[in-house]
Design an enzyme around this catalytic site. Structure first.
Site, PDB file in Angstrom:
ATOM      1  N   TYR A  43      -6.575  -3.228  12.697  1.00  0.00           N
ATOM      2  CA  TYR A  43      -7.512  -2.215  12.192  1.00  0.00           C
ATOM      3  C   TYR A  43      -8.952  -2.489  12.625  1.00  0.00           C
ATOM      4  O   TYR A  43      -9.887  -2.188  11.889  1.00  0.00           O
ATOM      5  CB  TYR A  43      -7.387  -2.124  10.663  1.00  0.00           C
ATOM      6  N   ASP A  56       0.826  -1.209   0.000  1.00  0.00           N
ATOM      7  CA  ASP A  56       0.000   0.000   0.000  1.00  0.00           C
ATOM      8  C   ASP A  56       0.867   1.269   0.000  1.00  0.00           C
ATOM      9  O   ASP A  56       0.680   2.128   0.848  1.00  0.00           O
ATOM     10  CB  ASP A  56      -0.905  -0.062   1.237  1.00  0.00           C
ATOM     11  N   GLU A  89       0.966  -1.025  14.013  1.00  0.00           N
ATOM     12  CA  GLU A  89       0.033  -0.251  13.185  1.00  0.00           C
ATOM     13  C   GLU A  89      -1.340  -0.261  13.831  1.00  0.00           C
ATOM     14  O   GLU A  89      -1.814  -1.312  14.279  1.00  0.00           O
ATOM     15  CB  GLU A  89      -0.114  -0.850  11.770  1.00  0.00           C
ATOM     16  N   GLU A 113       3.573  -8.011   7.564  1.00  0.00           N
ATOM     17  CA  GLU A 113       2.329  -8.689   7.207  1.00  0.00           C
ATOM     18  C   GLU A 113       2.506  -9.813   6.205  1.00  0.00           C
ATOM     19  O   GLU A 113       1.856  -9.848   5.154  1.00  0.00           O
ATOM     20  CB  GLU A 113       1.297  -7.667   6.696  1.00  0.00           C
ATOM     21  N   LYS A 157      -4.182   8.055   6.722  1.00  0.00           N
ATOM     22  CA  LYS A 157      -4.156   7.709   8.157  1.00  0.00           C
ATOM     23  C   LYS A 157      -3.137   8.548   8.921  1.00  0.00           C
ATOM     24  O   LYS A 157      -2.896   8.318  10.110  1.00  0.00           O
ATOM     25  CB  LYS A 157      -3.878   6.223   8.334  1.00  0.00           C
ATOM     26  N   TRP A 161      -0.314   4.202  12.785  1.00  0.00           N
ATOM     27  CA  TRP A 161      -0.196   4.259  11.335  1.00  0.00           C
ATOM     28  C   TRP A 161      -0.930   5.491  10.861  1.00  0.00           C
ATOM     29  O   TRP A 161      -2.126   5.540  11.010  1.00  0.00           O
ATOM     30  CB  TRP A 161      -0.780   2.993  10.698  1.00  0.00           C
ATOM     31  N   ASN A 210      -0.231  -5.422  13.678  1.00  0.00           N
ATOM     32  CA  ASN A 210      -0.868  -4.389  12.843  1.00  0.00           C
ATOM     33  C   ASN A 210      -2.370  -4.651  12.923  1.00  0.00           C
ATOM     34  O   ASN A 210      -2.831  -5.700  12.459  1.00  0.00           O
ATOM     35  CB  ASN A 210      -0.421  -4.519  11.386  1.00  0.00           C
TER      36      ASN A 210
HETATM   37  C1  GCB Z   1      -1.372  -2.330   6.616  1.00  0.00           C
HETATM   38  C2  GCB Z   1      -0.081  -2.195   5.893  1.00  0.00           C
HETATM   39  C3  GCB Z   1       0.217  -0.769   5.506  1.00  0.00           C
HETATM   40  C4  GCB Z   1      -1.049  -0.090   4.977  1.00  0.00           C
HETATM   41  C5  GCB Z   1      -2.068  -0.084   6.089  1.00  0.00           C
HETATM   42  C6  GCB Z   1      -3.396   0.555   5.676  1.00  0.00           C
HETATM   43  O1  GCB Z   1      -1.634  -3.269   7.297  1.00  0.00           O
HETATM   44  O2  GCB Z   1       0.996  -2.741   6.608  1.00  0.00           O
HETATM   45  O3  GCB Z   1       1.220  -0.777   4.531  1.00  0.00           O
HETATM   46  O4  GCB Z   1      -0.816   1.189   4.506  1.00  0.00           O
HETATM   47  O5  GCB Z   1      -2.331  -1.396   6.475  1.00  0.00           O
HETATM   48  O6  GCB Z   1      -3.578   1.732   5.897  1.00  0.00           O
HETATM   49  O7  GCB Z   1      -4.218  -0.149   5.109  1.00  0.00           O
END
Ligand code: GCB
Length: 641
Positions: free
Chosen positions: A498, A191, A536, A442, A600, A581, A496
């Site tokens: 989310y 990404d 992250e 990842e 982000k 992140w 990491n």
């Molecule tokens: C992740 C990746 C990172 C992305 C991020 C995102 O897990 O490691 O490279 O930019 O998510 O914002 O989706």
């Protein structure tokens, strides 16, 4: 895999980890170019000739001698964002650079090189029309040795053929397709925008034939004093002397020989936010004690250990706070700008950060020098990103069910991975700021096929590092306590996550919070003695977009999201680090989840704060450095930065 590693282990292994043992001998020295009494480093940065080569005809048409109709372009910088047409911005394939330089006659008889901070993805270097060297990988330095083919006392023509295609067997991992109009197009398995060009400094260097090739140090602390064990590799047998000076230039220790110990009385330690650096001066002397070579660098005295779930710097627990980052800015793309870097370090200092991860590749070496000087800890990451099928929907064939590390390309990928690890650890091992290696971001770490791959990579890196720093990798969302097959390799478990963004965002964040807390309990049970660090967590946020009540993408939602994570971290004794992140918004490829890049950032791409920056600053400034330090070491309790 031991869950605790310490300086004693490092010292025990010190003798075994020769400068070039553990891996193959690198074909060039990776020491940063310096001007000293015996060396010259002349910058070749500036305006170079440039041309895209979509038909791949450059070599057959002798562009290595002269690029026809060359454009003029600055070095260092990515080429992509200079142009106003999509074909140039998204260009994929071969492209060429050229410049001319004069080589002084006095340099004859010395080792002369052209040294690239990085170039790639693949590079072929030509001097006066003749191929000199090749290198693979876009994030680490290499030298073209021009000693025997350069014209001395004359002008020389330097050309580079670079290529930025992506594939499954090189890092970072991606693929390359051909569009209906015949153009190649890179599909990153990651990404961030696949910026390319000569993105770091270029130097013309001269050093004696008998020169210092590399050196390494390991420090230990005894009460008020310290010992630095050192080892120097030279291209010859003459006497070596090593001296250590404090910042005022006062000699504090010296020793003779290629291996030895520097004893420092009343040592000043390298601490977070309080970086004390010593200058190490290494010399080669001939029989008459005349200087043959001299190399100078700045090092710090500090120890790193992971013990009983804590990260200990100089024996005291540290709670990490900071960011994942990118080398990324308007116009210059991934090109090194010391000015942008300076701003980033000032932002990190202002907000109270003490750590960052070089997501997702080793950064320019100047950035580690800044981290050394600011007292900011660094998790140094290899460019091993995209090692997971289907991530971003681009990396590898969607219908291939084979686990990533069970695929045919994995063997080749591993060979390349070991090469970049050797380059990264050789280059960065003397930085006091670098306290941990992240060997992948990842990857597929839920299948049994990953295990032998990880074992080899982790063992290889450990052998190479004289300081035996902790090792880790950043875990993808599906690597949970119950599904992960590779967490055992990590000294620090890096997550990491989310929850509340890709999974259960908006009003469902209360379910996300529950899941996050459950996962934390799972890790506490599975790996009770290991520190957990969030490498992250973050929510895309459009700067200056807000709504009452909040919606996803608004500034309020970013604050609520972070608050939810921080509440969970505060409840968990094992979480000893929070790296958000990202420090800044950054450019990515195009897609429905990206509005002109990843948003982000706590700061915009122009390095201005979003509202969360102020709340974060309050939190980070109020947390003691040894937050959750517990019993690991009482002496440090209550210290603040
Ligand atoms: C992740 C990746 C990172 C992305 C991020 C995102 O897990 O490691 O490279 O930019 O998510 O914002 O989706």
């Amino acid at each position: 895999m031991a869950s605790s590693i310490c300086i004693l282990d490092a010292l025990k292994h010190f003798r075994l980890s020769a400068v070039n043992e553990g891996g193959k001998m690198l074909n060039s020295s990776l020491l940063m170019p310096e001007n000293t009494a015996a060396r010259r480093a002349v910058s070749l940065n500036g305006l170079w000739g440039f041309r895209l080569d979509p038909e791949g005809k450059g070599e057959s048409e002798a562009w290595q001698r002269k690029i026809p109709k060359a454009d003029t372009i600055p070095v260092p910088a990515s080429f992509n964002d200079f142009y106003t047409d999509k074909e140039s911005r998204d260009y994929c394939g071969d492209f060429w650079y050229e410049t001319d330089f004069h080589l002084p006659r006095e340099w004859q008889g010395r080792k002369v090189t052209v040294r690239f901070g990085s170039a790639g993805q693949t590079s072929v270097v030509y001097l006066n029309g003749r191929e000199i060297t090749r290198h693979e990988g876009a994030f680490l330095p290499f030298e073209a040795d021009i000693t025997d083919c350069a014209l001395y006392g004359a002008d020389n023509h330097l050309a580079l053929r670079l290529n930025n295609e992506l594939c499954e067997s090189r890092m970072p991992v991606g693929s390359t397709i051909t569009l209906p109009d015949g153009r190649k197009f890179a599909k990153p398995g990651f990404d961030f925008f696949n910026y390319a060009g000569i993105q770091r400094n270029v130097y013309l260097t001269a050093r004696p034939l008998e020169h210092i090739y590399d050196y390494e140090t390991v420090s230990s602390i005894e009460g008020e004093d310290a010992e630095i064990q050192y080892r120097v590799k030279t291209m010859g047998d003459s006497e070596v002397s090593v001296s250590l000076f404090d910042p005022e230039g006062i000699l504090v220790a010296e020793s003779r020989g290629k291996e030895g110990v520097l004893r420092v009385r009343n040592a000043r330690l390298w601490e977070v936010g309080n970086a004390f650096l010593y200058q190490i001066v290494i010399r080669i002397l001939d029989k008459q004690c005349q200087l043959l070579d001299e190399y100078k660098d700045w090092i710090g005295i500090r120890t790193i250990e992971v013990k009983e779930g804590k990260i200990l710097l100089n024996g005291s627990p540290v709670y990490l706070r900071g960011f994942g980052r990118h080398e990324d800015a308007d116009i210059i793309g991934r090109g090194l700008s010391l000015a942008v870097q300076k701003r980033d370090f000032e932002l990190m200092k202002w907000i109270g950060a003490n750590c960052f991860r070089t997501s997702h590749y080793p950064y320019a070496e100047e950035i580690y020098r800044l981290a050394d000087a600011y007292g900011i800890l660094v998790i140094d990451e290899a460019p091993a990103v995209g090692c997971f099928p289907n991530l971003m929907g681009t990396s590898v064939k969607d219908n291939d069910e084979t686990p990533f590390f069970g695929r045919a390309a994995a063997e080749d990928l591993k060979a390349h991975h070991l090469q970049v690890l050797e380059e990264m650890i050789t280059r960065d091992k003397n930085h006091p700021s670098v306290f941990c290696w992240s060997l992948l971001n990842e990857p597929d770490s839920i299948h049994k096929e990953s295990v032998p791959y990880f074992r080899e990579v982790f063992e290889f890196a450990r052998k190479l590092d004289p300081q035996k720093r902790p090792e880790t990798f950043a875990m993808l969302a599906n690597s949970l306590p119950e599904s992960s097959t590779c967490d055992d390799f990590c000294d620090i478990i890096c997550l990491n996550r989310y929850y509340g963004w890709y999974l259960l965002g908006g009003s469902e964040i209360i379910i996300a919070e529950k899941m996050l807390k459950e996962e934390l309990k799972g890790w506490e049970k599975k790996a009770p003695g290991k520190p957990l660090v969030f490498t992250e967590y973050g929510a895309d946020t459009a700067s200056q977009v807000d709504k009452l009540p909040s919606v996803m993408w608004s500034e309020s939602y970013q604050e609520e999201f972070l608050q939810m994570y921080h509440d969970a971290f505060d409840e968990s004794p094992n979480v000893v680090g929070e790296l958000i992140w990202n420090l800044c918004d950054f450019q990515t490829g195009e897609g429905i989840t990206r509005m002109d890049g990843n948003k982000k950032g706590i700061f915009t791409r122009q390095r201005q704060p979003k509202r969360a920056a102020f709340t974060l600053r309050e939190r980070w400034k109020s947390l003691p450095l040894d937050y959750k330090g517990g019993k690991a070491h009482d002496a440090g309790a209550g210290r603040t930065e």
